[in-house]
Write an enzyme that holds these catalytic residues in place. Structure first.
Site, PDB file in Angstrom:
ATOM      1  N   TYR A 164     -39.421  23.230 -15.153  1.00 16.45           N
ATOM      2  CA  TYR A 164     -39.480  22.569 -14.025  1.00 16.45           C
ATOM      3  C   TYR A 164     -38.549  21.632 -13.653  1.00 16.45           C
ATOM      4  O   TYR A 164     -37.951  21.699 -12.463  1.00 16.45           O
ATOM      5  CB  TYR A 164     -40.842  22.174 -13.878  1.00 16.45           C
ATOM      6  CG  TYR A 164     -41.157  21.033 -12.696  1.00 16.45           C
ATOM      7  CD1 TYR A 164     -41.131  21.612 -11.250  1.00 16.45           C
ATOM      8  CD2 TYR A 164     -41.066  19.845 -12.936  1.00 16.45           C
ATOM      9  CE1 TYR A 164     -40.955  20.690 -10.246  1.00 16.45           C
ATOM     10  CE2 TYR A 164     -41.224  19.081 -11.669  1.00 16.45           C
ATOM     11  CZ  TYR A 164     -41.138  19.580 -10.388  1.00 16.45           C
ATOM     12  OH  TYR A 164     -41.324  18.423  -9.457  1.00 16.45           O
ATOM     13  N   LYS A 177     -35.164  21.296 -10.850  1.00  9.18           N
ATOM     14  CA  LYS A 177     -34.826  20.283  -9.560  1.00  9.18           C
ATOM     15  C   LYS A 177     -33.353  19.906  -9.949  1.00  9.18           C
ATOM     16  O   LYS A 177     -32.818  19.592  -9.026  1.00  9.18           O
ATOM     17  CB  LYS A 177     -35.472  19.065  -9.887  1.00  9.18           C
ATOM     18  CG  LYS A 177     -37.203  19.353  -9.562  1.00  9.18           C
ATOM     19  CD  LYS A 177     -37.353  19.847  -8.006  1.00  9.18           C
ATOM     20  CE  LYS A 177     -38.598  20.310  -7.466  1.00  9.18           C
ATOM     21  NZ  LYS A 177     -38.490  20.891  -6.386  1.00  9.18           N
ATOM     22  N   SER A 183     -37.298  15.366  -7.541  1.00  7.09           N
ATOM     23  CA  SER A 183     -38.152  14.629  -8.398  1.00  7.09           C
ATOM     24  C   SER A 183     -37.509  13.541  -9.327  1.00  7.09           C
ATOM     25  O   SER A 183     -36.241  13.858  -9.646  1.00  7.09           O
ATOM     26  CB  SER A 183     -38.822  15.666  -9.452  1.00  7.09           C
ATOM     27  OG  SER A 183     -39.442  14.886 -10.202  1.00  7.09           O
TER      28      SER A 183
END
Length: 337
Positions: free
Chosen positions: A150, A154, A125
């Site tokens: 989150y 990544k 991302s």
């Protein structure tokens, strides 16, 4: 060739499965259905007239995962989507996100090592860049401290793959850093299907236009942008799905320059929230009720991709525009009612 797609019934996963099947790959899907629906499988089959193998399996279950890899030792590649992905939820439940996003990645890579499998595509991302110092964002931009658990999963995920690649020359991996995927398949058989209140802008827009939500909240109109609202790079999910096939074939055909590579996937153009709202109203002839509210914690001002590396090295380019994406998202929403 046989490809495993983890999280293959999710938004991006399902569109990628369709593209794989249409290119005559044999596809095996693993999904635990925690944030997806088994009905998506019917949509995939309806579009392609092919039925991928499906396993309802939680990647955190080490024994079940090991049994799966015993059964499928002939995989030619793995596309790893399976992960929790809501920024707000990750702030509230960090341990769940680390367990679900990090542990499962490690377990899949361990099974690949045991079975001597290569060719791994990781769903990453643009959140890894945070608020970039320069726009558009190149792959050389520094990875900033994550704004959320989150985003951190990544970053850590990419580091794990990179460090594994360093000590395993037979392994080939690519991390694809998505910007903002939107839209739906033109057949309206599959699309973005958020469970509960949507976390992303476009499903919130379509649900508001459909009368499911009272009004859309625009988080902040005091950003240093042309209209005060935040800017993002919105990419059609079908373009994004096709990029995964191009990346996978780069590894299969051994065209990769290193055994671990990173590519940005976006359009190279930023649109503000208000621009998206006006574009949606234009293509759908729907008036959208919205109100300006306070900024949301963790949101950055602007992010859009420099796509030079993806265009030149990967040989991929986004072809569909924002109006096409919004139109397809609206047609998908109408089908849900």
């Amino acid at each position: 060739m046989k490809i495993l797609v983890t999280g293959g019934l999710g938004f991006i996963g399902s569109h990628t499965v369709v593209e794989l099947l249409q290119k005559n790959y044999e596809v095996v899907i693993i999904d635990n259905l925690s944030n997806s629906s088994i009905s998506v499988l019917e949509g995939i089959t309806s579009i392609t007239q092919k039925s991928p193998q499906f396993y309802k399996l939680d990647l955190k279950d080490k024994l079940e995962l090991s049994e799966f890899f015993e059964e499928h030792q002939d995989l030619d590649g793995i596309i790893h989507f399976a992960a929790s992905k809501a920024v707000g939820e990750s702030v509230e439940k960090p341990l769940m996100y680390y367990e679900n996003n990090i542990n499962t990645l490690v377990l899949v890579l361990q099974e690949m090592r045991r079975k001597e499998l290569s060719n791994f595509i990781f769903s990453s991302s643009c959140t890894v860049y945070g608020q970039a110092d320069e726009l558009p964002i190149t792959e050389e931009a520094p990875v900033k401290k994550a704004e959320s658990p989150y985003g951190n999963t990544k970053q850590i995920g990419e580091e794990i793959i990179q460090e594994y690649a360093k000590v395993n020359s037979d392994f080939s991996g690519i991390s694809l850093r998505y910007f903002n995927p939107i839209g739906a398949h033109e057949s309206t058989q599959i699309g973005e299907l958020p469970i509960g209140v949507p976390q992303n802008l476009i499903p919130f827009i379509t649900q508001t236009a459909a009368g499911k939500r009272k009004e859309l909240s625009v988080f902040g109109d005091d950003y240093p942008t042309q209209d005060g609202t935040a800017i993002r790079d919105y990419i059609h999910v079908v373009d994004l799905a096709k990029a995964h096939i191009v990346a996978l074939e780069r590894l299969i055909q051994k065209k990769n320059k290193k055994n671990y590579e990173v590519f940005n996937l976006g359009t190279g153009k930023g649109n503000s929230v208000l621009e998206v709202i006006h574009a949606f109203e234009k293509v759908t002839q729907q008036k959208l009720p919205y109100k300006i509210v306070d900024r949301r914690e963790g949101d950055i001002i602007a992010a859009y991709a420099d796509t030079t590396k993806a265009n030149n090295d990967l040989g991929w380019k986004a072809e569909l525009g924002i109006e096409e994406a919004l139109k397809s998202a609206w047609e998908w929403q109408l089908k849900q009612d």
